[in-house]
Design a protein around this motif. Structure first.
Motif, PDB file in Angstrom:
ATOM      1  N   ALA A 136      71.524  36.299  47.194  1.00 58.51           N
ATOM      2  CA  ALA A 136      71.299  36.323  45.745  1.00 58.51           C
ATOM      3  C   ALA A 136      71.212  37.779  45.293  1.00 58.51           C
ATOM      4  CB  ALA A 136      70.011  35.594  45.399  1.00 58.51           C
ATOM      5  N   PRO A 137      71.471  38.042  44.009  1.00 60.48           N
ATOM      6  CA  PRO A 137      71.317  39.410  43.505  1.00 60.48           C
ATOM      7  C   PRO A 137      69.900  39.924  43.723  1.00 60.48           C
ATOM      8  CG  PRO A 137      72.457  38.044  41.894  1.00 60.48           C
ATOM      9  CD  PRO A 137      71.956  37.128  42.977  1.00 60.48           C
ATOM     10  N   GLU A 138      69.800  41.200  44.085  1.00 58.11           N
ATOM     11  CA  GLU A 138      68.503  41.817  44.346  1.00 58.11           C
ATOM     12  C   GLU A 138      68.199  42.946  43.368  1.00 58.11           C
ATOM     13  OE1 GLU A 138      69.136  43.024  48.382  1.00 58.11           O
ATOM     14  OE2 GLU A 138      68.764  41.006  49.169  1.00 58.11           O
ATOM     15  N   GLY A 139      69.169  43.291  42.539  1.00 62.15           N
ATOM     16  CA  GLY A 139      68.983  44.349  41.560  1.00 62.15           C
ATOM     17  C   GLY A 139      69.833  45.567  41.854  1.00 62.15           C
ATOM     18  N   GLU A 140      70.222  46.245  40.794  1.00 64.22           N
ATOM     19  CA  GLU A 140      71.063  47.426  40.899  1.00 64.22           C
ATOM     20  C   GLU A 140      70.318  48.653  40.384  1.00 64.22           C
ATOM     21  OE1 GLU A 140      75.546  45.829  40.254  1.00 64.22           O
ATOM     22  OE2 GLU A 140      74.346  45.989  38.444  1.00 64.22           O
ATOM     23  N   ASP A 141      70.780  49.808  40.820  1.00 60.01           N
ATOM     24  CA  ASP A 141      70.302  51.073  40.283  1.00 60.01           C
ATOM     25  C   ASP A 141      71.470  52.046  40.350  1.00 60.01           C
ATOM     26  OD1 ASP A 141      70.412  52.179  42.897  1.00 60.01           O
ATOM     27  OD2 ASP A 141      68.312  51.723  43.267  1.00 60.01           O
ATOM     28  N   ARG A 142      71.194  53.318  40.150  1.00 56.73           N
ATOM     29  CA  ARG A 142      72.249  54.318  40.138  1.00 56.73           C
ATOM     30  C   ARG A 142      73.074  54.325  41.429  1.00 56.73           C
ATOM     31  NH1 ARG A 142      71.222  60.802  39.473  1.00 56.73           N
ATOM     32  NH2 ARG A 142      73.379  61.401  39.746  1.00 56.73           N
ATOM     33  N   TRP A 143      72.421  54.128  42.561  1.00 55.86           N
ATOM     34  CA  TRP A 143      73.090  54.242  43.855  1.00 55.86           C
ATOM     35  C   TRP A 143      73.343  52.902  44.524  1.00 55.86           C
ATOM     36  CZ3 TRP A 143      75.202  58.645  43.638  1.00 55.86           C
ATOM     37  CH2 TRP A 143      74.535  59.755  43.116  1.00 55.86           C
ATOM     38  N   GLY A 176      77.582  55.918  41.491  1.00 56.15           N
ATOM     39  CA  GLY A 176      76.585  56.673  40.746  1.00 56.15           C
ATOM     40  C   GLY A 176      76.803  56.673  39.246  1.00 56.15           C
ATOM     41  N   VAL A 177      77.928  56.084  38.799  1.00 58.85           N
ATOM     42  CA  VAL A 177      78.260  56.135  37.373  1.00 58.85           C
ATOM     43  C   VAL A 177      78.305  54.744  36.754  1.00 58.85           C
ATOM     44  CG1 VAL A 177      79.936  56.932  35.642  1.00 58.85           C
ATOM     45  CG2 VAL A 177      79.564  58.276  37.719  1.00 58.85           C
ATOM     46  N   ARG A 178      79.241  53.887  37.205  1.00 61.79           N
ATOM     47  CA  ARG A 178      79.399  52.570  36.594  1.00 61.79           C
ATOM     48  C   ARG A 178      80.148  51.622  37.513  1.00 61.79           C
ATOM     49  NH1 ARG A 178      80.242  52.365  30.429  1.00 61.79           N
ATOM     50  NH2 ARG A 178      79.696  50.223  29.957  1.00 61.79           N
ATOM     51  N   ARG A 179      79.796  50.347  37.419  1.00 61.73           N
ATOM     52  CA  ARG A 179      80.426  49.275  38.192  1.00 61.73           C
ATOM     53  C   ARG A 179      81.452  48.574  37.310  1.00 61.73           C
ATOM     54  NH1 ARG A 179      79.317  44.272  37.612  1.00 61.73           N
ATOM     55  NH2 ARG A 179      77.202  44.272  36.880  1.00 61.73           N
TER      56      ARG A 179
END
Length: 139
Positions: free
Chosen positions: A33-40, A107-110
């Protein structure tokens, strides 16, 4: 005018860490399941993203569909909008499918195209551990 850096390209074959000299290390992992995203860290629909992935440098004409947008955008325009210095543009790793579709500008965008589906299927989680100079870059 300073010389442009040579481009780079590597294959991320599975869940083995991939060292990118002078930039950092990329690690793939599959989660239920998704666990969360951040910059890295970025998450993708594991059913739609298949290995091997290609990790490469920017090329003129590159474009993708940034998360939250309906259409495509040229990476050059994204870099200009984000005020990313030309020195760094060819050094920021791009993660692409084997077919060439950019899924993550690290580091920028998905990419919007490979967003995990809510409550359905597994998630491919990509985590980048930047080296010092890259870590301090304001993206």
């Amino acid at each position: 005018r300073p010389l442009e850096p040579e481009g780079f390209g590597f294959q991320l074959i599975g869940q083995e860490p991939l060292d990118i000299p002078g930039l950092g290390c990329l690690q793939a992992r599959v989660a239920d399941a998704p666990e969360g995203e951040d910059r890295w860290t970025a998450e993708f629909d594991a059913d739609r993203v298949k290995f091997p992935l290609i990790v490469r440098s920017f090329k003129l004409g590159d474009a993708f569909q940034p998360s939250g947008m309906a259409g495509r955008k040229k990476l050059k325009e994204l870099f200009i909008d984000r005020k990313i210095d030309r020195f760094w543009r060819c050094r920021i790793p791009l993660v692409t499918t084997h077919g060439g579709e950019i899924i993550w500008v690290v580091g920028v965008r998905r990419s919007e195209l490979f967003r995990p589906r809510t409550g359905k299927g597994q998630v491919l989680k990509l985590t980048f551990r930047p080296e010092n100079a890259f870590k301090n870059l304001s993206l």
